[in-house]
Structure formats: structure tokens, C-alpha cells
Design a protein around this motif. Structure first.
Motif, PDB file in Angstrom:
ATOM      1  N   MET A   1       0.812  -1.221   0.000  1.00 45.93           N
ATOM      2  CA  MET A   1       0.000   0.000   0.000  1.00 45.93           C
ATOM      3  C   MET A   1       0.846   1.273   0.000  1.00 45.93           C
ATOM      4  SD  MET A   1      -3.181  -0.857  -0.071  1.00 45.93           S
ATOM      5  CE  MET A   1      -3.974   0.636   0.491  1.00 45.93           C
ATOM      6  N   VAL A   2       2.178   1.120   0.118  1.00 43.27           N
ATOM      7  CA  VAL A   2       3.030   2.305   0.236  1.00 43.27           C
ATOM      8  C   VAL A   2       2.940   3.181  -1.013  1.00 43.27           C
ATOM      9  CG1 VAL A   2       5.411   3.116   0.449  1.00 43.27           C
ATOM     10  CG2 VAL A   2       4.604   1.210   1.844  1.00 43.27           C
ATOM     11  N   ILE A   3       3.031   2.551  -2.199  1.00 40.38           N
ATOM     12  CA  ILE A   3       3.051   3.319  -3.449  1.00 40.38           C
ATOM     13  C   ILE A   3       1.739   4.075  -3.673  1.00 40.38           C
ATOM     14  CG2 ILE A   3       3.185   3.136  -5.955  1.00 40.38           C
ATOM     15  CD1 ILE A   3       5.193   0.879  -5.589  1.00 40.38           C
ATOM     16  N   PRO A   4       0.568   3.436  -3.585  1.00 39.32           N
ATOM     17  CA  PRO A   4      -0.667   4.204  -3.789  1.00 39.32           C
ATOM     18  C   PRO A   4      -0.882   5.280  -2.737  1.00 39.32           C
ATOM     19  CG  PRO A   4      -1.162   1.951  -3.081  1.00 39.32           C
ATOM     20  CD  PRO A   4       0.276   1.987  -3.439  1.00 39.32           C
ATOM     21  N   VAL A   5      -0.479   5.021  -1.474  1.00 41.72           N
ATOM     22  CA  VAL A   5      -0.626   6.037  -0.428  1.00 41.72           C
ATOM     23  C   VAL A   5       0.263   7.237  -0.719  1.00 41.72           C
ATOM     24  CG1 VAL A   5      -0.216   6.550   2.006  1.00 41.72           C
ATOM     25  CG2 VAL A   5      -1.396   4.446   1.364  1.00 41.72           C
ATOM     26  N   LEU A   6       1.512   6.982  -1.123  1.00 41.57           N
ATOM     27  CA  LEU A   6       2.410   8.084  -1.495  1.00 41.57           C
ATOM     28  C   LEU A   6       1.848   8.866  -2.679  1.00 41.57           C
ATOM     29  CD1 LEU A   6       5.977   6.490  -1.153  1.00 41.57           C
ATOM     30  CD2 LEU A   6       4.948   8.292   0.269  1.00 41.57           C
ATOM     31  N   HIS A   7       1.286   8.146  -3.640  1.00 44.22           N
ATOM     32  CA  HIS A   7       0.693   8.800  -4.815  1.00 44.22           C
ATOM     33  C   HIS A   7      -0.434   9.736  -4.384  1.00 44.22           C
ATOM     34  CE1 HIS A   7      -1.928   9.162  -8.356  1.00 44.22           C
ATOM     35  NE2 HIS A   7      -0.816   9.053  -9.053  1.00 44.22           N
TER      36      HIS A   7
END
Length: 274
Positions: free
Chosen positions: A1-7
Motif C-alpha cells: 500500500m506504500v506506493i498508492p498512499v504516497l501517490h
């Protein structure tokens, strides 16, 4: 979930928070922003020039009424059984699929002095009504807003049609046995069954009306009193270098849209249309 949250953080939440901060400043895009408090918001809600932007949006809400009626009538008609129904459904959705630039070009010609509308009026003996529709300050806004009827009835048609398709056919059979006419079936079966979809379409029309941009911008660049809040945001930020004021106006539009979308989701859950 790190990438979508950062996005989401980088491209959504941080820009929104920054925009809220800038709405309380007189930032011009070059010099450091200076805090001015609620001055930008006060100007939006007290200056007639900017209040008119929201009054222009009312025209797009008004034309939503015949648009929804027209879409519902078509949905009822197509919901019947006749040859070529799939082709007919495909034709009805075409205007919604067209690009905004193409639509604007079509209707610039349509409303031109020698365009389609005036040619029709002259052909039926109403040549005295022919005029430059996009230069008449009293008629230009309703004329441009009326384009929405043709452009968006396809979307409303699809939603109504989906609702009508979900009605059990046994209800219509029972009504026919009881001697109901077609109009009575529509009144007592079709309309109550799609009432929640009607509310959703109304809320979509409200949120869409406040975000109108491409058609009046492409056709007239917001001239002749056709500017909308989103057009003013673009002009204030990029043409007048009033980024702080544009941010405040965008927040007002954002709040209206969030309220409309929240109501839409609330009704969707209660009506169980998804």
C-alpha cells in the motif's frame, strides 16, 4: 500500500492542503505569499462580478430538467421490444462519447448567423427570430447551456435504462392483467422504481453545473458574460497572476462538489443502486 498512499499524498492531499493555505494569501505565483486572511473569500461572496459566475451555473442546472425528462422518455421507449433496438441504443449514447472540442465546433456553426438554427427558423417562416445567438447577452448563456441537453442525455439515458431493466417483468404483466394502460404502468411502476436514480442524476447535474468549463471556454473564452467559476479560476491564476484568489475560488467549487458527491453516495447506499 506504500506506493498508492504516497501517490495520494503527493498528487492529491498535499496539493489540496497547499491550495487551502494559498487561498488565504495574495500569492501571485512569483513573490512569496502574504497572508490576507478571509479577504479573497469576502471578495468572492460580495463582488457582483464573481457572484454572477455562480448565477451562470444556474442555467446549466435549469436545462438539466428537460434533459432528465428527455432521457427518461427515451429509456422507457427503448425498454420496449422492437427490431433494431441495439442499434438505437448505440446511437443515443454517441453525443456523450464525443470530445468537447468537437461539440464546441459543431455548435459554433449551429448558432452562427448563417448556421443551422437560423436556417431552420428562416425555413419555417420565423426569420425575424434569426440572430447572432452567441452575441446576444440575454440569450448567450441559455443557448450554451442548452448544449448540455444534447451532450449529456445519453449518460442519464443509460442510468434510467439500467434501472428500468432491473424492474421484474412480472410487475408489468400483473398491471396488464389488471387493465393498466401504458401511462399508468409508467406512473405507478417505472417512475417509483427509478426515483432514486433520478435523485442521483440531479446531484450529478448540480456538481457538473458548478464545474462547467470546456464548452463556454472553447466557444467564447468566457466572453459575453459566459464565464463560470472554473473559467475564472483559470483566468485568475494564469492570465492575471492572482493565484491566491484563484485558490480561494477553487476551494469554494471544491466544497460544493464534495457536498453533492457526499449526498450522491448517501442516496446510493440507501437506494442500493450499485
Amino acid at each position: 500500500m506504500v506506493i498508492p498512499v504516497l501517490h495520494l499524498l503527493i498528487f492529491s492531499y498535499i496539493p489540496i492542503i497547499t491550495n487551502i493555505y494559498l487561498s488565504f494569501t495574495n500569492y501571485n505565483g512569483v513573490n512569496p505569499p502574504k497572508w490576507v486572511g478571509f479577504r479573497n473569500y469576502e471578495r468572492i461572496f460580495t463582488d457582483p462580478q464573481y457572484l454572477k459566475l455562480f448565477r451562470n451555473c444556474l442555467w446549466y442546472m435549469v436545462v438539466a430538467i428537460p434533459q432528465l425528462v428527455f432521457a427518461f422518455i427515451l429509456a422507457v421507449f427503448v425498454n420496449g421490444k422492437f427490431r433494431g433496438i441495439n442499434f438505437f441504443k448505440g446511437v443515443l449514447i454517441v453525443p456523450y462519447l464525443l470530445n468537447g472540442v468537437i461539440i464546441s465546433t459543431i455548435f459554433i456553426i449551429y448558432f452562427n448567423n448563417n448556421g443551422t438554427l437560423n436556417s431552420i427558423l428562416r425555413a419555417v417562416g420565423l426569420g425575424k427570430l434569426a440572430q447572432q445567438w452567441l452575441h446576444n447577452l440575454r440569450l448567450v448563456n441559455p443557448a450554451i447551456a442548452s448544449i448540455s441537453i444534447w451532450r449529456y442525455y445519453g449518460l442519464n439515458f443509460l442510468m434510467f435504462f439500467g434501472g428500468l431493466q432491473a424492474i421484474p417483468h412480472e410487475l408489468y404483466e400483473a398491471a396488464a392483467i389488471d387493465g393498466c394502460t401504458k401511462l399508468q404502468e409508467i406512473r405507478y411502476i417505472s417512475v417509483p422504481s427509478v426515483l432514486h436514480i433520478l435523485f442521483i442524476n440531479i446531484l450529478l447535474s448540480i456538481s457538473g453545473s458548478i464545474q462547467v468549463f470546456e464548452i463556454p471556454y472553447i466557444m467564447l473564452n468566457g466572453a459575453n458574460g459566459t464565464a463560470t467559476p472554473v473559467i475564472q479560476i483559470q483566468q485568475s491564476a494564469f492570465a492575471e497572476n492572482r493565484v491566491g484568489f484563484a485558490a480561494a475560488l477553487s476551494i469554494v467549487v471544491f466544497v460544493v462538489v464534495v457536498i453533492a458527491v457526499s449526498l450522491q453516495r448517501l442516496l446510493a447506499r440507501r437506494g442500493s443502486i450499485y
